[in-house]
Design a protein around this motif. Structure first.
Motif, PDB file in Angstrom:
ATOM      1  N   ASP A  38      32.151  26.495  39.191  1.00  0.00           N
ATOM      2  CA  ASP A  38      32.612  26.064  40.506  1.00  0.00           C
ATOM      3  C   ASP A  38      33.650  27.078  40.974  1.00  0.00           C
ATOM      4  O   ASP A  38      33.459  27.773  41.965  1.00  0.00           O
ATOM      5  N   ILE A  39      34.743  27.192  40.219  1.00  0.00           N
ATOM      6  CA  ILE A  39      35.765  28.207  40.490  1.00  0.00           C
ATOM      7  C   ILE A  39      35.886  29.104  39.268  1.00  0.00           C
ATOM      8  O   ILE A  39      35.906  28.638  38.130  1.00  0.00           O
ATOM      9  N   SER A  40      35.954  30.414  39.516  1.00  0.00           N
ATOM     10  CA  SER A  40      36.265  31.387  38.472  1.00  0.00           C
ATOM     11  C   SER A  40      37.588  32.062  38.789  1.00  0.00           C
ATOM     12  O   SER A  40      37.940  32.235  39.967  1.00  0.00           O
ATOM     13  N   ILE A  41      38.308  32.438  37.747  1.00  0.00           N
ATOM     14  CA  ILE A  41      39.548  33.188  37.894  1.00  0.00           C
ATOM     15  C   ILE A  41      39.415  34.491  37.123  1.00  0.00           C
ATOM     16  O   ILE A  41      38.983  34.486  35.958  1.00  0.00           O
ATOM     17  N   GLU A  42      39.761  35.573  37.770  1.00  0.00           N
ATOM     18  CA  GLU A  42      39.792  36.884  37.117  1.00  0.00           C
ATOM     19  C   GLU A  42      41.208  37.437  37.222  1.00  0.00           C
ATOM     20  O   GLU A  42      41.746  37.551  38.335  1.00  0.00           O
ATOM     21  N   ILE A  43      41.801  37.775  36.092  1.00  0.00           N
ATOM     22  CA  ILE A  43      43.126  38.396  36.083  1.00  0.00           C
ATOM     23  C   ILE A  43      42.944  39.866  35.745  1.00  0.00           C
ATOM     24  O   ILE A  43      42.598  40.218  34.619  1.00  0.00           O
ATOM     25  N   GLY A  44      43.118  40.716  36.744  1.00  0.00           N
ATOM     26  CA  GLY A  44      42.888  42.146  36.601  1.00  0.00           C
ATOM     27  C   GLY A  44      41.669  42.576  37.394  1.00  0.00           C
ATOM     28  O   GLY A  44      40.565  42.685  36.859  1.00  0.00           O
ATOM     29  N   THR A  45      41.842  42.820  38.692  1.00  0.00           N
ATOM     30  CA  THR A  45      40.728  43.176  39.564  1.00  0.00           C
ATOM     31  C   THR A  45      40.244  44.593  39.308  1.00  0.00           C
ATOM     32  O   THR A  45      39.042  44.865  39.235  1.00  0.00           O
ATOM     33  N   PHE A  46      41.181  45.535  39.221  1.00  0.00           N
ATOM     34  CA  PHE A  46      40.935  46.970  39.057  1.00  0.00           C
ATOM     35  C   PHE A  46      39.916  47.449  40.095  1.00  0.00           C
ATOM     36  O   PHE A  46      40.155  47.310  41.281  1.00  0.00           O
ATOM     37  N   LEU A  47      38.764  47.980  39.681  1.00  0.00           N
ATOM     38  CA  LEU A  47      37.792  48.533  40.625  1.00  0.00           C
ATOM     39  C   LEU A  47      36.693  47.541  40.989  1.00  0.00           C
ATOM     40  O   LEU A  47      35.721  47.906  41.652  1.00  0.00           O
ATOM     41  N   GLY A  48      36.834  46.304  40.544  1.00  0.00           N
ATOM     42  CA  GLY A  48      35.872  45.272  40.924  1.00  0.00           C
ATOM     43  C   GLY A  48      34.600  45.262  40.107  1.00  0.00           C
ATOM     44  O   GLY A  48      33.630  44.596  40.492  1.00  0.00           O
ATOM     45  N   GLY A  49      34.574  45.975  38.981  1.00  0.00           N
ATOM     46  CA  GLY A  49      33.344  46.047  38.189  1.00  0.00           C
ATOM     47  C   GLY A  49      32.871  44.704  37.692  1.00  0.00           C
ATOM     48  O   GLY A  49      31.713  44.316  37.894  1.00  0.00           O
ATOM     49  N   SER A  50      33.739  43.941  37.043  1.00  0.00           N
ATOM     50  CA  SER A  50      33.352  42.618  36.551  1.00  0.00           C
ATOM     51  C   SER A  50      33.387  41.575  37.658  1.00  0.00           C
ATOM     52  O   SER A  50      32.760  40.517  37.546  1.00  0.00           O
ATOM     53  N   SER A  55      31.542  36.975  41.084  1.00  0.00           N
ATOM     54  CA  SER A  55      31.389  36.451  42.439  1.00  0.00           C
ATOM     55  C   SER A  55      29.979  35.918  42.676  1.00  0.00           C
ATOM     56  O   SER A  55      29.796  34.838  43.248  1.00  0.00           O
ATOM     57  N   ALA A  56      28.983  36.668  42.193  1.00  0.00           N
ATOM     58  CA  ALA A  56      27.586  36.265  42.411  1.00  0.00           C
ATOM     59  C   ALA A  56      27.249  34.952  41.713  1.00  0.00           C
ATOM     60  O   ALA A  56      26.390  34.197  42.181  1.00  0.00           O
ATOM     61  N   ALA A  57      27.941  34.657  40.607  1.00  0.00           N
ATOM     62  CA  ALA A  57      27.619  33.467  39.816  1.00  0.00           C
ATOM     63  C   ALA A  57      28.469  32.253  40.161  1.00  0.00           C
ATOM     64  O   ALA A  57      28.168  31.147  39.710  1.00  0.00           O
ATOM     65  N   PRO A  75      32.497  37.446  50.071  1.00  0.00           N
ATOM     66  CA  PRO A  75      33.151  36.450  50.933  1.00  0.00           C
ATOM     67  C   PRO A  75      33.728  35.254  50.178  1.00  0.00           C
ATOM     68  O   PRO A  75      34.576  34.549  50.731  1.00  0.00           O
ATOM     69  N   ASN A  76      33.287  35.021  48.947  1.00  0.00           N
ATOM     70  CA  ASN A  76      33.794  33.867  48.197  1.00  0.00           C
ATOM     71  C   ASN A  76      34.966  34.229  47.294  1.00  0.00           C
ATOM     72  O   ASN A  76      35.382  33.411  46.465  1.00  0.00           O
ATOM     73  N   VAL A  77      35.515  35.441  47.446  1.00  0.00           N
ATOM     74  CA  VAL A  77      36.619  35.899  46.608  1.00  0.00           C
ATOM     75  C   VAL A  77      37.918  35.903  47.409  1.00  0.00           C
ATOM     76  O   VAL A  77      37.982  36.459  48.512  1.00  0.00           O
ATOM     77  N   GLU A  78      38.948  35.271  46.840  1.00  0.00           N
ATOM     78  CA  GLU A  78      40.297  35.378  47.396  1.00  0.00           C
ATOM     79  C   GLU A  78      41.097  36.336  46.507  1.00  0.00           C
ATOM     80  O   GLU A  78      41.266  36.075  45.314  1.00  0.00           O
ATOM     81  N   PHE A  79      41.566  37.422  47.092  1.00  0.00           N
ATOM     82  CA  PHE A  79      42.328  38.422  46.351  1.00  0.00           C
ATOM     83  C   PHE A  79      43.806  38.061  46.407  1.00  0.00           C
ATOM     84  O   PHE A  79      44.365  37.854  47.490  1.00  0.00           O
ATOM     85  N   VAL A  80      44.425  37.977  45.241  1.00  0.00           N
ATOM     86  CA  VAL A  80      45.831  37.596  45.141  1.00  0.00           C
ATOM     87  C   VAL A  80      46.600  38.770  44.560  1.00  0.00           C
ATOM     88  O   VAL A  80      46.330  39.215  43.444  1.00  0.00           O
ATOM     89  N   THR A  81      47.567  39.282  45.329  1.00  0.00           N
ATOM     90  CA  THR A  81      48.322  40.465  44.936  1.00  0.00           C
ATOM     91  C   THR A  81      49.689  40.079  44.395  1.00  0.00           C
ATOM     92  O   THR A  81      50.376  39.225  44.949  1.00  0.00           O
ATOM     93  N   GLY A  82      50.071  40.734  43.285  1.00  0.00           N
ATOM     94  CA  GLY A  82      51.381  40.493  42.693  1.00  0.00           C
ATOM     95  C   GLY A  82      51.254  40.281  41.197  1.00  0.00           C
ATOM     96  O   GLY A  82      50.164  40.263  40.637  1.00  0.00           O
ATOM     97  N   ASN A  83      52.382  40.129  40.549  1.00  0.00           N
ATOM     98  CA  ASN A  83      52.392  39.905  39.110  1.00  0.00           C
ATOM     99  C   ASN A  83      51.834  38.514  38.809  1.00  0.00           C
ATOM    100  O   ASN A  83      52.313  37.515  39.351  1.00  0.00           O
ATOM    101  N   SER A  84      50.848  38.450  37.948  1.00  0.00           N
ATOM    102  CA  SER A  84      50.218  37.158  37.655  1.00  0.00           C
ATOM    103  C   SER A  84      51.174  36.160  37.013  1.00  0.00           C
ATOM    104  O   SER A  84      50.931  34.946  37.056  1.00  0.00           O
TER     105      SER A  84
END
Length: 220
Positions: A38-50, A55-57, A75-84
């Motif tokens: 339903d919701i996924s969280i990724e910590i460490g965007t970098f170049l968007g490889g993973s 996002s697709a899943a 469009p389903n990704v919210e980018f959050v900038t700053g120290n996690s």
């Protein structure tokens, strides 16, 4: 390269700037297909490889990075900038207070021991509702990252049941820019809505091989 294993396994349009071993990519893709987040969280965007396959899943994704990063066509990704250590907890709290669920978390941001521990501790604040949650931790074979994983407060969450330090093993590099360094690998942790009875189940099946790699590394 046409006919390569990589291009046969993965859609080239999705398989861009993905700095992971093929085995790690396959493992991540399988986990996503199995959990259908339903919701996924990724910590460490970098170049968007993973991020692209995540996002697709997923129905929705929050991607955290200390730098300002965003990519079109997601469009389903919210980018959050700053120290996690600052930005992650408010999102976890907001999801806990909603009827939404986090089913997939990738921790691949700050690779220091303290940074890894802090990200894990925050993710463990999540309370599963109706479905399991899997946490993948990249570079789990690296000595600093591994120490952060081992020393993290896993038992603080009554919903954390199992931790496998070597879900996917890491690599001792021989190429000139990384010679003698150990990177890669996934640790995997499982949370469920049911409370744990007893201790967290811990596995480290690659540990003898990791210690042998360590003897040949720059970390001794």
């Amino acid at each position: 390269m046409t006919g390569s294993l990589e291009n046969t396994l993965f859609d080239p349009a999705m398989n861009k700037d993905w700095h992971m071993q093929l085995s790690e990519r396959v493992a991540l893709m399988y986990v996503l297909s199995r959990f259908q987040p339903d919701i996924s969280i990724e910590i460490g965007t970098f170049l968007g490889g993973s991020l692209r396959p995540i996002s697709a899943a997923s129905r929705q994704v929050y991607s955290f990075d200390i730098d300002d990063r965003s990519f079109p066509g997601l469009p389903n990704v919210e980018f959050v900038t700053g120290n996690s250590s600052v930005t992650l907890l408010p999102v976890i709290d907001r999801i806990n207070a909603s009827d939404r669920e986090i089913n997939f978390i990738l921790i691949d941001g700050d690779h220091s021991e303290d940074g890894v521990k802090a990200d894990i501790a925050t993710c463990l604040r999540y309370i599963p509702k109706t479905r399991p949650t899997i946490i993948l931790l990249h570079d789990s074979c690296n000595p600093d990252v591994r120490k952060g994983i081992i020393d993290a407060p896993w038992s603080d969450s009554p919903y954390l049941h199992e931790l496998d330090l070597d879900f996917v093993p890491g690599v001792l590099f021989d190429r000139p820019d990384l010679k003698g360094q150990i990177w890669g690998g996934f640790a995997a942790a499982l949370m469920t809505p049911e409370r744990r009875t007893g201790n967290v189940s811990l596995q480290a099946p690659f540990e003898p091989s990791r210690l042998a790699m360590l003897e040949k590394s720059i970390y001794i």
